[in-house]
Design a protein around this motif. Structure first.
Motif, PDB file in Angstrom:
ATOM      1  N   GLY A 103      18.793   1.905 -13.937  1.00 56.15           N
ATOM      2  CA  GLY A 103      17.990   1.736 -14.303  1.00 56.15           C
ATOM      3  C   GLY A 103      16.786   2.492 -13.378  1.00 56.15           C
ATOM      4  O   GLY A 103      17.152   3.592 -12.671  1.00 56.15           O
ATOM      5  N   PHE A 104      15.299   1.682 -13.331  1.00 55.47           N
ATOM      6  CA  PHE A 104      14.619   2.381 -12.509  1.00 55.47           C
ATOM      7  C   PHE A 104      13.730   1.579 -11.695  1.00 55.47           C
ATOM      8  O   PHE A 104      13.586   0.411 -12.298  1.00 55.47           O
ATOM      9  N   ALA A 105      13.125   2.238 -10.692  1.00 57.08           N
ATOM     10  CA  ALA A 105      11.965   1.346  -9.977  1.00 57.08           C
ATOM     11  C   ALA A 105      10.791   1.952  -9.869  1.00 57.08           C
ATOM     12  O   ALA A 105      10.706   3.252  -9.777  1.00 57.08           O
ATOM     13  N   GLU A 106       9.663   1.257 -10.223  1.00 58.91           N
ATOM     14  CA  GLU A 106       8.284   1.856 -10.302  1.00 58.91           C
ATOM     15  C   GLU A 106       7.635   1.391  -9.020  1.00 58.91           C
ATOM     16  O   GLU A 106       7.675  -0.033  -9.317  1.00 58.91           O
ATOM     17  N   VAL A 107       6.883   1.990  -8.446  1.00 65.75           N
ATOM     18  CA  VAL A 107       6.007   1.466  -7.386  1.00 65.75           C
ATOM     19  C   VAL A 107       4.627   1.813  -7.793  1.00 65.75           C
ATOM     20  O   VAL A 107       4.478   3.180  -7.805  1.00 65.75           O
ATOM     21  N   ASN A 127       0.766  -1.260  -0.069  1.00 61.99           N
ATOM     22  CA  ASN A 127      -0.143   0.296  -0.028  1.00 61.99           C
ATOM     23  C   ASN A 127       0.782   1.201  -0.097  1.00 61.99           C
ATOM     24  O   ASN A 127       0.308   2.272   0.352  1.00 61.99           O
ATOM     25  N   HIS A 128       2.146   1.119  -0.563  1.00 57.35           N
ATOM     26  CA  HIS A 128       3.119   2.352  -0.621  1.00 57.35           C
ATOM     27  C   HIS A 128       2.363   3.319  -1.667  1.00 57.35           C
ATOM     28  O   HIS A 128       1.826   3.024  -2.647  1.00 57.35           O
ATOM     29  N   VAL A 129       2.757   4.529  -1.246  1.00 60.37           N
ATOM     30  CA  VAL A 129       2.087   5.926  -2.335  1.00 60.37           C
ATOM     31  C   VAL A 129       2.952   5.424  -3.595  1.00 60.37           C
ATOM     32  O   VAL A 129       4.118   4.923  -3.650  1.00 60.37           O
ATOM     33  N   PRO A 130       2.116   5.544  -4.794  1.00 63.31           N
ATOM     34  CA  PRO A 130       3.197   5.465  -6.243  1.00 63.31           C
ATOM     35  C   PRO A 130       4.301   6.346  -6.165  1.00 63.31           C
ATOM     36  O   PRO A 130       4.216   7.569  -5.951  1.00 63.31           O
ATOM     37  N   PHE A 131       5.384   5.952  -6.840  1.00 61.15           N
ATOM     38  CA  PHE A 131       6.370   6.719  -7.228  1.00 61.15           C
ATOM     39  C   PHE A 131       7.501   6.175  -8.062  1.00 61.15           C
ATOM     40  O   PHE A 131       7.236   4.876  -8.376  1.00 61.15           O
ATOM     41  N   LEU A 132       8.465   6.818  -8.713  1.00 61.13           N
ATOM     42  CA  LEU A 132       9.213   6.283  -9.478  1.00 61.13           C
ATOM     43  C   LEU A 132      10.721   6.976  -8.966  1.00 61.13           C
ATOM     44  O   LEU A 132      10.756   8.050  -8.784  1.00 61.13           O
ATOM     45  N   SER A 133      11.562   5.979  -9.103  1.00 57.74           N
ATOM     46  CA  SER A 133      12.978   6.392  -8.616  1.00 57.74           C
ATOM     47  C   SER A 133      13.944   5.739  -9.457  1.00 57.74           C
ATOM     48  O   SER A 133      13.947   4.752 -10.047  1.00 57.74           O
ATOM     49  N   ALA A 134      15.014   6.750  -9.734  1.00 57.65           N
ATOM     50  CA  ALA A 134      16.116   6.108 -10.586  1.00 57.65           C
ATOM     51  C   ALA A 134      17.078   5.263  -9.581  1.00 57.65           C
ATOM     52  O   ALA A 134      17.003   5.517  -8.251  1.00 57.65           O
ATOM     53  N   LEU A 135      17.548   4.241 -10.219  1.00 62.26           N
ATOM     54  CA  LEU A 135      18.365   3.171  -9.348  1.00 62.26           C
ATOM     55  C   LEU A 135      19.977   3.491  -9.509  1.00 62.26           C
ATOM     56  O   LEU A 135      20.605   3.837 -10.424  1.00 62.26           O
ATOM     57  N   ASN A 156       0.638  -1.763  -5.382  1.00 64.87           N
ATOM     58  CA  ASN A 156       1.090  -2.894  -4.898  1.00 64.87           C
ATOM     59  C   ASN A 156       2.151  -3.682  -5.655  1.00 64.87           C
ATOM     60  O   ASN A 156       2.013  -4.960  -5.479  1.00 64.87           O
ATOM     61  N   GLN A 157       2.481  -3.158  -6.585  1.00 60.87           N
ATOM     62  CA  GLN A 157       3.650  -3.699  -7.515  1.00 60.87           C
ATOM     63  C   GLN A 157       4.913  -2.740  -7.678  1.00 60.87           C
ATOM     64  O   GLN A 157       4.699  -1.895  -7.611  1.00 60.87           O
ATOM     65  N   VAL A 158       6.038  -3.365  -7.330  1.00 58.27           N
ATOM     66  CA  VAL A 158       7.349  -2.927  -7.603  1.00 58.27           C
ATOM     67  C   VAL A 158       7.944  -3.526  -8.850  1.00 58.27           C
ATOM     68  O   VAL A 158       8.180  -4.632  -8.954  1.00 58.27           O
ATOM     69  N   THR A 159       8.067  -2.669  -9.926  1.00 59.12           N
ATOM     70  CA  THR A 159       8.823  -3.216 -11.161  1.00 59.12           C
ATOM     71  C   THR A 159      10.038  -2.414 -11.267  1.00 59.12           C
ATOM     72  O   THR A 159      10.107  -1.249 -11.278  1.00 59.12           O
ATOM     73  N   VAL A 160      11.036  -3.255 -11.314  1.00 55.74           N
ATOM     74  CA  VAL A 160      12.397  -2.845 -11.507  1.00 55.74           C
ATOM     75  C   VAL A 160      13.058  -3.144 -13.017  1.00 55.74           C
ATOM     76  O   VAL A 160      12.958  -4.169 -13.463  1.00 55.74           O
TER      77      VAL A 160
END
Length: 139
Positions: free
Chosen positions: A66-70, A37-45, A73-77
């Motif tokens: 790369g990048f990680a997107e939340v 239930n984390h808030v959506p966000f995008l981060s560079a790795l 309830n899904q974390v896509t790396v």
């Protein structure tokens, strides 16, 4: 217990697709953690070790860039490079570390120095990832 779907992919392959309880990753500005239930966000790795908990046990994956997107309830790396701790060849990583250290002492140009620092960080992170999994006994 609530879970997240963790997917890690590189340009070459799907590294991981699992339901997990927690994800910690090396963001470009520092490590971040994700629970259900984390808030959506995008981060560079950055370069480092992604870790996740599954059934209460810690598991490790080396990632580089790369990048990680939340979201939902899904974390896509989407990583340039990703290796599970069990896939890491410590001898190869140690040799890469030695080469990077030797180049660092001989580096004359700033760009060369930056490349060597990145190569050294990748090698050390791989070794640490492998050792983290070994010490935890879960990889």
């Amino acid at each position: 217990m609530a879970t997240l779907k963790l997917e890690i992919v590189t340009p070459d392959r799907k590294v991981l697709s699992e339901d997990v309880e927690y994800v910690g990753a090396p963001g470009i500005m520092g490590e971040f953690g994700v629970l259900p239930n984390h808030v959506p966000f995008l981060s560079a790795l950055g370069i480092g070790n992604l870790h996740y908990k599954q059934d209460g046990k810690a598991h490790y994956v080396f990632v580089s860039g790369g990048f990680a997107e939340v979201s939902n309830n899904q974390v896509t790396v989407l990583a340039e490079v990703a290796e599970k701790a069990t896939e890491i060849d410590v001898d190869r990583a140690s040799k890469a570390k030695e080469r990077a250290e030797q180049r660092a002492t001989a580096a004359k140009e700033k760009i060369e120095s930056i490349r060597n620092q990145a190569a050294l960080k990748r090698a050390i992170s791989r070794i640490n990832c492998k050792n983290s999994g070994k010490n935890a006994g879960t990889c």
